[in-house]
Scaffold this motif. Structure first.
Motif, PDB file in Angstrom:
ATOM      1  N   PRO A   1      -6.835   0.923  -0.978  1.00  0.00           N
ATOM      2  CA  PRO A   1      -8.064   1.000  -0.185  1.00  0.00           C
ATOM      3  C   PRO A   1      -8.799   2.331  -0.335  1.00  0.00           C
ATOM      4  O   PRO A   1     -10.030   2.371  -0.236  1.00  0.00           O
ATOM      5  CB  PRO A   1      -7.562   0.812   1.253  1.00  0.00           C
ATOM      6  N   SER A   2      -8.058   3.404  -0.578  1.00  0.00           N
ATOM      7  CA  SER A   2      -8.690   4.719  -0.750  1.00  0.00           C
ATOM      8  C   SER A   2      -9.604   4.756  -1.967  1.00  0.00           C
ATOM      9  O   SER A   2     -10.448   5.657  -2.091  1.00  0.00           O
ATOM     10  CB  SER A   2      -7.614   5.805  -0.877  1.00  0.00           C
ATOM     11  N   GLU A   3      -9.457   3.793  -2.844  1.00  0.00           N
ATOM     12  CA  GLU A   3     -10.254   3.734  -4.072  1.00  0.00           C
ATOM     13  C   GLU A   3     -11.592   3.028  -3.864  1.00  0.00           C
ATOM     14  O   GLU A   3     -12.536   3.226  -4.639  1.00  0.00           O
ATOM     15  CB  GLU A   3      -9.427   2.977  -5.129  1.00  0.00           C
ATOM     16  N   TYR A   4     -11.686   2.194  -2.812  1.00  0.00           N
ATOM     17  CA  TYR A   4     -12.877   1.360  -2.621  1.00  0.00           C
ATOM     18  C   TYR A   4     -14.172   2.167  -2.651  1.00  0.00           C
ATOM     19  O   TYR A   4     -15.139   1.801  -3.317  1.00  0.00           O
ATOM     20  CB  TYR A   4     -12.825   0.617  -1.272  1.00  0.00           C
ATOM     21  N   GLY A   5     -14.195   3.241  -1.889  1.00  0.00           N
ATOM     22  CA  GLY A   5     -15.434   3.994  -1.705  1.00  0.00           C
ATOM     23  C   GLY A   5     -15.869   4.830  -2.887  1.00  0.00           C
ATOM     24  O   GLY A   5     -16.999   5.327  -2.910  1.00  0.00           O
ATOM     25  N   VAL A   6     -15.013   5.006  -3.877  1.00  0.00           N
ATOM     26  CA  VAL A   6     -15.377   5.840  -5.036  1.00  0.00           C
ATOM     27  C   VAL A   6     -15.719   4.990  -6.260  1.00  0.00           C
ATOM     28  O   VAL A   6     -15.979   5.521  -7.334  1.00  0.00           O
ATOM     29  CB  VAL A   6     -14.245   6.833  -5.387  1.00  0.00           C
TER      30      VAL A   6
ATOM     31  N   ILE B   1       0.835  -1.207   0.000  1.00  0.00           N
ATOM     32  CA  ILE B   1       0.000   0.000   0.000  1.00  0.00           C
ATOM     33  C   ILE B   1       0.868   1.254   0.000  1.00  0.00           C
ATOM     34  O   ILE B   1       0.582   2.228  -0.707  1.00  0.00           O
ATOM     35  CB  ILE B   1      -0.969  -0.016   1.195  1.00  0.00           C
ATOM     36  N   ILE B   2       1.967   1.215   0.772  1.00  0.00           N
ATOM     37  CA  ILE B   2       2.882   2.360   0.780  1.00  0.00           C
ATOM     38  C   ILE B   2       3.521   2.538  -0.593  1.00  0.00           C
ATOM     39  O   ILE B   2       3.605   3.653  -1.126  1.00  0.00           O
ATOM     40  CB  ILE B   2       3.965   2.178   1.866  1.00  0.00           C
ATOM     41  N   GLU B   3       3.959   1.447  -1.196  1.00  0.00           N
ATOM     42  CA  GLU B   3       4.655   1.527  -2.482  1.00  0.00           C
ATOM     43  C   GLU B   3       3.739   1.975  -3.618  1.00  0.00           C
ATOM     44  O   GLU B   3       4.219   2.493  -4.627  1.00  0.00           O
ATOM     45  CB  GLU B   3       5.273   0.175  -2.826  1.00  0.00           C
ATOM     46  N   ARG B   4       2.416   1.769  -3.489  1.00  0.00           N
ATOM     47  CA  ARG B   4       1.479   2.158  -4.547  1.00  0.00           C
ATOM     48  C   ARG B   4       0.952   3.587  -4.395  1.00  0.00           C
ATOM     49  O   ARG B   4       0.103   4.002  -5.168  1.00  0.00           O
ATOM     50  CB  ARG B   4       0.291   1.190  -4.561  1.00  0.00           C
ATOM     51  N   GLN B   5       1.426   4.303  -3.400  1.00  0.00           N
ATOM     52  CA  GLN B   5       0.975   5.685  -3.248  1.00  0.00           C
ATOM     53  C   GLN B   5       1.427   6.521  -4.452  1.00  0.00           C
ATOM     54  O   GLN B   5       2.439   6.208  -5.093  1.00  0.00           O
ATOM     55  CB  GLN B   5       1.541   6.294  -1.956  1.00  0.00           C
ATOM     56  N   PRO B   6       0.675   7.586  -4.788  1.00  0.00           N
ATOM     57  CA  PRO B   6       1.025   8.388  -5.973  1.00  0.00           C
ATOM     58  C   PRO B   6       2.316   9.182  -5.830  1.00  0.00           C
ATOM     59  O   PRO B   6       2.821   9.738  -6.795  1.00  0.00           O
ATOM     60  CB  PRO B   6      -0.183   9.328  -6.116  1.00  0.00           C
TER      61      PRO B   6
ATOM     62  N   TYR C   1      -8.990 -14.580  -6.038  1.00  0.00           N
ATOM     63  CA  TYR C   1      -8.218 -13.373  -5.733  1.00  0.00           C
ATOM     64  C   TYR C   1      -8.359 -12.362  -6.855  1.00  0.00           C
ATOM     65  O   TYR C   1      -8.548 -12.718  -8.023  1.00  0.00           O
ATOM     66  CB  TYR C   1      -6.726 -13.721  -5.561  1.00  0.00           C
ATOM     67  N   GLY C   2      -8.228 -11.089  -6.486  1.00  0.00           N
ATOM     68  CA  GLY C   2      -8.135 -10.023  -7.468  1.00  0.00           C
ATOM     69  C   GLY C   2      -6.674  -9.692  -7.691  1.00  0.00           C
ATOM     70  O   GLY C   2      -5.903  -9.580  -6.729  1.00  0.00           O
ATOM     71  N   ALA C   3      -6.277  -9.538  -8.935  1.00  0.00           N
ATOM     72  CA  ALA C   3      -4.866  -9.284  -9.245  1.00  0.00           C
ATOM     73  C   ALA C   3      -4.366  -7.965  -8.648  1.00  0.00           C
ATOM     74  O   ALA C   3      -3.171  -7.800  -8.419  1.00  0.00           O
ATOM     75  CB  ALA C   3      -4.652  -9.287 -10.753  1.00  0.00           C
ATOM     76  N   LEU C   4      -5.285  -7.023  -8.385  1.00  0.00           N
ATOM     77  CA  LEU C   4      -4.895  -5.734  -7.814  1.00  0.00           C
ATOM     78  C   LEU C   4      -5.066  -5.684  -6.295  1.00  0.00           C
ATOM     79  O   LEU C   4      -4.991  -4.611  -5.702  1.00  0.00           O
ATOM     80  CB  LEU C   4      -5.719  -4.604  -8.457  1.00  0.00           C
ATOM     81  N   ASP C   5      -5.302  -6.826  -5.672  1.00  0.00           N
ATOM     82  CA  ASP C   5      -5.502  -6.885  -4.219  1.00  0.00           C
ATOM     83  C   ASP C   5      -4.194  -6.548  -3.509  1.00  0.00           C
ATOM     84  O   ASP C   5      -3.200  -7.260  -3.650  1.00  0.00           O
ATOM     85  CB  ASP C   5      -5.978  -8.287  -3.822  1.00  0.00           C
ATOM     86  N   LEU C   6      -4.208  -5.461  -2.733  1.00  0.00           N
ATOM     87  CA  LEU C   6      -3.024  -5.061  -1.980  1.00  0.00           C
ATOM     88  C   LEU C   6      -3.106  -5.489  -0.515  1.00  0.00           C
ATOM     89  O   LEU C   6      -2.147  -5.345   0.230  1.00  0.00           O
ATOM     90  CB  LEU C   6      -2.849  -3.529  -2.039  1.00  0.00           C
ATOM     91  N   GLN C   7      -4.260  -6.006  -0.089  1.00  0.00           N
ATOM     92  CA  GLN C   7      -4.426  -6.407   1.303  1.00  0.00           C
ATOM     93  C   GLN C   7      -4.159  -7.897   1.516  1.00  0.00           C
ATOM     94  O   GLN C   7      -3.621  -8.296   2.541  1.00  0.00           O
ATOM     95  CB  GLN C   7      -5.825  -6.026   1.791  1.00  0.00           C
ATOM     96  N   VAL C   8      -4.580  -8.707   0.552  1.00  0.00           N
ATOM     97  CA  VAL C   8      -4.218 -10.126   0.547  1.00  0.00           C
ATOM     98  C   VAL C   8      -3.664 -10.419  -0.848  1.00  0.00           C
ATOM     99  O   VAL C   8      -4.356 -10.925  -1.722  1.00  0.00           O
ATOM    100  CB  VAL C   8      -5.426 -11.033   0.863  1.00  0.00           C
TER     101      VAL C   8
END
Length: 235
Positions: A209-214, A65-70, A163-170
């Motif tokens: 995760p910040s993307e989930y709600g939008v 999650i840290i590494e995928r930050q913009p 699994y989702g290929a973009l899953d950053l939590q698992v």
């Protein structure tokens, strides 16, 4: 979950030997526990269910999650976060009350913060002790230590792991190889990874995760179809 299965088996309008259990993320751990400990059900679906310990999952998801930050994050900063988490895990495992663990963990956290400058603290939202308190709860303590591999290896029922290929939590690349190795002996675990889906099985751009709600989509239709077809064929 066991009680729910027993209840369903007591109903005349349910086929008792065709009950399945679906669990998402930590719920996938519940499916693994039930499958490995002779719970009476016919099949299980793990949606983003871990196949490694909670400690391994947590360290990897924090890094990803840290590494995928913009904004760019230096690797040594990621390593400092990982080292701080290791220290907090030690506090979580202590044979002490929650309040005692919390005091120790907060001391560890404040000491670790001295190694981060103010920009790094704001960048990574490191001024929040609520996150520290969560790590020493009884729930997280259990999550850190539970490794589903033993239960998965003992399972006698067919399992579908998705699994989702973009899953950053698992992350799938952490759990899929473990499941494939178990399946060489088990023979009843099917693994499917879906491109462009996040931890919630939504079509996503980053998986953060910040993307989930939008995202308007609740659950990708192809996932629901895959579950339906697999359940009809295996339960």
């Amino acid at each position: 979950a066991r009680a729910a299965i027993s209840y369903l088996q007591s109903r005349n309008d349910v086929v008792a030997n065709r009950i399945g259990v679906v669990g998402h993320s930590e719920g996938g751990n519940v499916v693994s526990i039930l499958a490995g400990r002779d719970a009476p059900f016919a099949c299980g679906v793990l949606m983003a269910g871990p196949a490694v310990s909670g400690e391994q999952i947590h360290q990897r998801q924090v890094r990803m999650i840290i590494e995928r930050q913009p904004f760019p994050i230096a690797d040594d900063l990621v390593k400092k976060i990982a080292a701080m988490n290791e220290s907090l895990y030690t506090a979580a495992r202590m044979n002490a009350s929650f309040d005692e663990r919390r005091v120790i963990a907060r001391d560890i956290y404040q000491s670790a913060l001295a190694g981060f400058d103010e920009v790094e603290r704001k960048l990574l939202n490191l001024n929040d002790e609520v996150q520290v308190d969560a790590i020493v709860t009884d729930w997280f303590r259990y999550f850190l230590g539970y490794d589903p591999r033993i239960d998965l290896e003992a399972s006698k029922v067919p399992l579908l792991a998705m699994y989702g290929a973009l899953d950053l939590q698992v992350p799938p690349d952490q759990s899929v190889p473990v499941l494939e190795k178990i399946n060489t002996n088990h023979g009843k675990i099917e693994v499917r990874t879906f491109p462009d889906l996040n931890h919630l099985f939504q079509h996503a751009m980053t998986g953060l995760p910040s993307e989930y709600g939008v995202i308007d989509e609740t659950l990708a239709p192809e996932v629901m179809l895959a579950i339906k077809e697999w359940v009809l064929a295996n339960c």
